[in-house]
Design a protein around this motif. Structure first.
Motif, mmCIF file in Angstrom:
data_model
loop_
_atom_site.group_PDB
_atom_site.id
_atom_site.type_symbol
_atom_site.label_atom_id
_atom_site.label_comp_id
_atom_site.label_asym_id
_atom_site.label_seq_id
_atom_site.Cartn_x
_atom_site.Cartn_y
_atom_site.Cartn_z
ATOM 1 N N SER A 179 -0.190 -5.496 11.957
ATOM 2 C CA SER A 179 -0.803 -5.878 13.223
ATOM 3 C C SER A 179 -2.055 -6.725 13.024
ATOM 4 O O SER A 179 -2.198 -7.790 13.635
ATOM 5 N N ARG A 199 1.040 -10.295 11.738
ATOM 6 C CA ARG A 199 2.472 -10.076 11.577
ATOM 7 C C ARG A 199 2.957 -9.121 12.666
ATOM 8 O O ARG A 199 2.192 -8.680 13.516
ATOM 9 N N ASN A 200 4.212 -8.758 12.638
ATOM 10 C CA ASN A 200 4.795 -7.984 13.725
ATOM 11 C C ASN A 200 5.250 -6.617 13.214
ATOM 12 O O ASN A 200 6.062 -6.541 12.295
ATOM 13 N N GLU A 246 7.304 -4.867 14.401
ATOM 14 C CA GLU A 246 8.759 -4.841 14.558
ATOM 15 C C GLU A 246 9.466 -5.096 13.223
ATOM 16 O O GLU A 246 10.587 -4.617 12.997
#
Length: 338
Positions: free
Chosen positions: A289, A293-294, A296
């Protein structure tokens, strides 16, 4: 006066004798032409009193005397302290309390006290010791379950450069990280971290991700979390202290009892490991985070790994696996930024 059996040597037949306490001495009656003998308390040893069972007394010369329990004999052997313990053992409510409290005490020791001690001990282990432990561990794995990687050298170098860039994007206290690759038919798609900062990917893990480097990055940050939070050394320390505690509490037990406590120790050990896995997950999600980046990506990595695993009961997986169940980890990752 009490009756007893005297064994003059190992394997010899027993002689029936009278035994009595006279002042400061234990008097053992005559047998087969041997005269009556007197022994001071300092000359003999005996096992603790157990209920109403006969007392086993070792006389000088390794002669064994098994004598019926009696008040005067027990007082002479055990003193006032032994008498108090015997009174407690004879009271039903104390017996019931001990039956309940001993398992509770053991659970607290192995589930909470051992992990707490392990964390404190691991924090003071010098870096040099971590390097030695890591080298020995990797050498042992290379000799048993790991093989040299089959990835092209150029691909290994490219991935190493990429992973080090990911690590440089985050704030870490650990200064040394070494990314390596191995092939293994035993572990399948996997990655693991050693105490010194060595992180190993299996070829199957690289193949599982394909061209999706974001999945490998999420797994990398999870392993970095293990290194940063010193999980490997905590596990080593917890295993060491658990072994010592088992030896202290239960002695040299074998057979069924040993197997039973082996399973119990494994379950507690895995529970402690699940706490580590959740902490490493939290580290990875936070770093994904804050570096843009994600989170997910971590959920997709867990989905990929879940698809590669054989189907199993979620209840069994949750209890015995060293990792939290995949569904829980995926849902946590997807809810991280919501």
């Amino acid at each position: 006066m009490a009756k007893g059996q005297l064994y003059p040597r190992a394997g010899a037949a027993a002689y029936q004798v009278d035994c009595d306490v006279n002042g400061e001495a234990l008097i053992v009656g005559s047998f087969e032409g041997n005269s009556e003998q007197a022994y001071l308390r300092s000359e003999v040893t005996c096992k603790p009193k157990l209920g109403r069972l006969p007392r086993e007394i070792t006389l000088p010369g390794n002669v064994l005397l098994v004598c019926d329990s009696s008040g005067p004999l027990d007082a002479w052997l055990d003193g006032k302290g032994g008498d108090a313990i015997n009174k407690l053992e004879s009271k039903r409510h104390w017996v019931i309390a001990s039956v309940v409290m001993v398992p509770v005490l053991l659970y607290l020791v192995f589930a909470f006290i051992m992990p707490w001690i392990a964390v404190r001990f691991a924090d003071v282990i010098p870096l040099e010791a971590k390097f030695v432990a890591s080298q020995h561990t990797l050498s042992a794995m290379d000799a048993t379950i790991l093989e040299p990687s089959g990835l092209p050298v150029t691909q290994q170098s490219s991935l190493q450069a990429h992973f080090h860039k990911v690590i440089n994007d985050i704030r870490v206290n650990h200064e040394y990280f070494d990314i390596q690759f191995r092939k293994s038919s035993f572990t399948g798609p996997n990655a693991f971290a050693l105490p010194d900062g060595t992180i190993v990917y299996t070829d199957d893990m690289i193949a599982l991700a394909g061209e999706d480097l974001a999945i490998l990055d999420a797994i990398l940050l999870h392993e970095v979390g293990h290194v940063e939070q010193n999980h490997s050394m905590q596990m080593i320390a917890e295993s060491l202290f658990t072994t010592l505690a088992l030896s202290y509490f239960f002695g040299d037990l074998t057979g069924a009892i040993e197997a039973f406590f082996g399973v119990g120790s494994t379950v507690l050990h895995n529970k402690f490991s699940q706490a580590h896995e959740r902490a490493a997950d939290d580290f990875a999600l936070h770093q994904l985070s804050v570096t843009g980046r994600n989170p997910e990506d971590f959920a997709r990595a867990m989905e990929k790994l879940s698809e590669s695993l054989p189907e199993a009961s979620e209840t069994v997986e949750n209890w015995l696996s060293t990792h939290p169940v995949m569904k829980e980890r995926i849902e946590k990752a997807r809810a991280f930024n919501q």
